[in-house]
Design a protein around this motif. Structure first.
Motif, short mmCIF file in Angstrom:
data_model
loop_
_atom_site.label_atom_id
_atom_site.label_comp_id
_atom_site.label_asym_id
_atom_site.label_seq_id
_atom_site.Cartn_x
_atom_site.Cartn_y
_atom_site.Cartn_z
N ASP A 76 -2.33 51.36 -41.13
CA ASP A 76 -2.33 50.12 -40.35
C ASP A 76 -3.67 49.40 -40.50
OD1 ASP A 76 -0.73 48.61 -38.28
OD2 ASP A 76 -2.58 48.90 -37.16
N HIS A 77 -3.60 48.07 -40.69
CA HIS A 77 -4.80 47.27 -40.89
C HIS A 77 -5.01 46.41 -39.65
CE1 HIS A 77 -7.14 43.88 -42.86
NE2 HIS A 77 -7.83 44.94 -43.20
N ALA A 78 -6.00 46.77 -38.84
CA ALA A 78 -6.17 46.15 -37.52
C ALA A 78 -6.33 44.63 -37.58
CB ALA A 78 -7.34 46.80 -36.79
N PRO A 79 -7.17 44.07 -38.47
CA PRO A 79 -7.30 42.61 -38.50
C PRO A 79 -5.98 41.89 -38.80
CG PRO A 79 -9.13 43.63 -39.66
CD PRO A 79 -8.13 44.72 -39.39
N THR A 80 -5.18 42.47 -39.71
CA THR A 80 -3.89 41.86 -40.03
C THR A 80 -2.95 41.95 -38.84
OG1 THR A 80 -4.10 42.32 -42.40
CG2 THR A 80 -1.89 41.95 -41.56
N ARG A 81 -2.92 43.11 -38.17
CA ARG A 81 -2.03 43.27 -37.02
C ARG A 81 -2.40 42.28 -35.91
NH1 ARG A 81 1.74 46.96 -34.65
NH2 ARG A 81 1.58 48.47 -36.35
N ALA A 84 -3.44 32.84 -38.10
CA ALA A 84 -4.59 33.32 -37.33
C ALA A 84 -5.53 34.08 -38.25
CB ALA A 84 -4.13 34.23 -36.20
N HIS A 85 -6.81 34.06 -37.90
CA HIS A 85 -7.79 34.85 -38.64
C HIS A 85 -8.96 35.19 -37.74
CE1 HIS A 85 -9.28 30.70 -39.14
NE2 HIS A 85 -10.48 31.24 -39.17
N LEU A 86 -9.62 36.29 -38.05
CA LEU A 86 -10.79 36.70 -37.28
C LEU A 86 -11.98 35.85 -37.70
CD1 LEU A 86 -10.45 40.59 -37.31
CD2 LEU A 86 -10.31 39.08 -35.31
N ARG A 87 -12.73 35.40 -36.71
CA ARG A 87 -13.94 34.63 -36.95
C ARG A 87 -15.01 35.25 -36.07
NH1 ARG A 87 -12.55 28.67 -35.97
NH2 ARG A 87 -12.75 29.32 -33.80
N GLY A 88 -15.71 36.24 -36.64
CA GLY A 88 -16.64 37.03 -35.83
C GLY A 88 -15.86 37.87 -34.84
N LEU A 104 -10.62 35.52 -32.37
CA LEU A 104 -9.40 35.33 -33.16
C LEU A 104 -9.03 33.86 -33.05
CD1 LEU A 104 -7.20 36.77 -34.84
CD2 LEU A 104 -5.90 37.03 -32.70
N ALA A 105 -9.03 33.16 -34.18
CA ALA A 105 -8.70 31.74 -34.21
C ALA A 105 -7.25 31.58 -34.66
CB ALA A 105 -9.62 31.00 -35.17
N LEU A 106 -6.50 30.77 -33.95
CA LEU A 106 -5.08 30.59 -34.21
C LEU A 106 -4.76 29.11 -34.32
CD1 LEU A 106 -2.10 31.64 -34.32
CD2 LEU A 106 -2.13 31.57 -31.80
N PRO A 143 -11.31 35.80 -27.53
CA PRO A 143 -11.90 37.06 -27.97
C PRO A 143 -10.85 37.98 -28.58
CG PRO A 143 -12.74 36.47 -25.81
CD PRO A 143 -11.62 35.51 -26.11
N ALA A 144 -11.19 38.60 -29.71
CA ALA A 144 -10.26 39.48 -30.42
C ALA A 144 -10.35 40.89 -29.84
CB ALA A 144 -10.57 39.48 -31.92
N ALA A 145 -9.88 41.05 -28.61
CA ALA A 145 -10.03 42.32 -27.91
C ALA A 145 -9.04 43.36 -28.41
CB ALA A 145 -9.86 42.10 -26.41
N ASP A 146 -7.75 43.03 -28.40
CA ASP A 146 -6.70 43.98 -28.79
C ASP A 146 -5.42 43.20 -29.03
OD1 ASP A 146 -5.75 43.35 -26.22
OD2 ASP A 146 -6.68 45.13 -25.33
N VAL A 147 -4.32 43.91 -29.33
CA VAL A 147 -3.07 43.22 -29.64
C VAL A 147 -2.52 42.48 -28.42
CG1 VAL A 147 -2.41 44.67 -31.59
CG2 VAL A 147 -1.76 45.36 -29.27
N ASP A 148 -2.78 42.99 -27.21
CA ASP A 148 -2.32 42.28 -26.01
C ASP A 148 -3.02 40.93 -25.89
OD1 ASP A 148 -0.56 44.28 -25.29
OD2 ASP A 148 -1.99 45.31 -24.00
#
Length: 314
Positions: free
Chosen positions: A224-229, A254-258, A261-263, A283-288
């Motif tokens: 599993d790839h966390a940034p992709t998920r 969406a993509h991680l920016r630092g 998570l930008a959507l 903030p890219a805290a978790d999937v929730d």
């Protein structure tokens, strides 16, 4: 360890994607694997995706095969998965994503900008069709079905002996790359022009809840790839909140920016004349948190009139 049975559709793209996943999971688990071909409704029925029930028709039979114990895992193109989870199944791994962009494959090296007015461009996606019409109002968008090679054969001069009745087609860059068909690409379309489908370029590995063998569970967890998920969770949450099907004219990326998570998401009218495009980050805290971001952006789209612009009911 027992052999891992991996379910797949029978198309060249599905077989290529599934083989890549099966090889990696079996390597991580220290086991062998076999592919189990499953024919889905989407492989049998003709007509546009909206007519035959949306892209979910490509996954139901695979899910049944896993639930019934004929397969241990199933590999899907993530953009084909309905946003609601299936009872008894879980997406155990989302591998690292391929290219998210859409790709134009046109005759004579043409690009979106250089296609002449009146050019005929094929796609089976209402999302692509709407954004094509918005970007190039002077071209004719033609609804097409078929596998990658069938679609490429519709482009004049691309495949010897094929119909060649179109000036171009638009396909997912990820599928073309996985099949080694990059030479057919004449333009990788900037997401600023054509936002991809939620989950485009990503794969999903489903298994029965709590039933994967111990070695397989650990293999899937490490695969599993966390940034992709995180990214695809936010994208798919937009669709789910809008109560839109996979074939609706909606794009999200969406993509991680630092640590954020930008959507970005877009809702289009089918004729491409009305487009609503918004962005939001959190903030890219978790999937929730990723899902909450998607829901919040969808609420903004609805408040701005998304339901008036596009057919959203799945």
């Amino acid at each position: 360890m027992a052999m891992i049975r991996v379910g797949t559709r029978g198309s060249a793209l599905a077989m290529t994607q599934t083989t890549t996943v099966a090889e990696r999971v079996s390597e991580l688990a220290g086991s062998s694997y076999e592919l189990v071909r499953v024919r889905t409704e989407g492989d049998i029925l003709k007509g546009s995706l909206s007519q035959i029930g949306g892209t979910g028709v490509f996954v139901a039979a695979l899910r049944d095969a896993v639930l019934e114990g004929r397969c241990d895992l199933a590999v899907h193109s993530l953009k084909d998965l309905p946003t609601l989870p299936a009872d008894g199944l879980t997406v155990a791994a989302v591998p690292g994503r391929e290219d998210v962009r859409d790709a134009l494959c046109a005759r004579d090296g043409l690009t979106l900008a250089t296609l002449p007015d009146g050019a005929r461009v094929g796609t089976g996606s209402p999302r692509r069709a709407a954004q094509l019409r918005a970007a190039r109002p002077g071209i004719e968008v033609v609804d097409i079905r078929g596998n990658v090679d069938t679609r490429l054969g519709r482009v004049a001069g691309l495949v010897s002996g094929a119909p060649g009745d179109l000036d171009g087609v638009v396909l997912a860059a990820a599928g073309l790359r996985r099949l080694g068909r990059e030479e057919a690409i004449t333009e990788l379309i900037d997401p600023a022009v054509m936002l991809p489908a939620p989950g485009q370029g990503a794969l999903a590995v489903e298994c029965r809840e709590g039933e994967a063998a111990p070695g397989v569970r650990e293999a899937l967890a490490s695969y599993d790839h966390a940034p992709t998920r995180l990214a695809v969770t936010a994208e798919r949450a937009v669709l789910r909140r809008l109560e839109a099907g996979c074939s609706a004219p909606i794009g999200a990326l969406a993509h991680l920016r630092g640590d954020e998570l930008a959507l970005e998401a877009v809702v289009c009218s089918l004729d491409g004349r009305s487009i609503l495009r918004l962005t939001r980050s959190a903030p890219a805290a978790d999937v929730d948190a990723a899902a909450q971001l998607g829901h919040a952006l969808a609420d903004e789209l609805l408040a701005a009139g998304a339901a008036v612009i596009a057919p959203l009911t799945s």
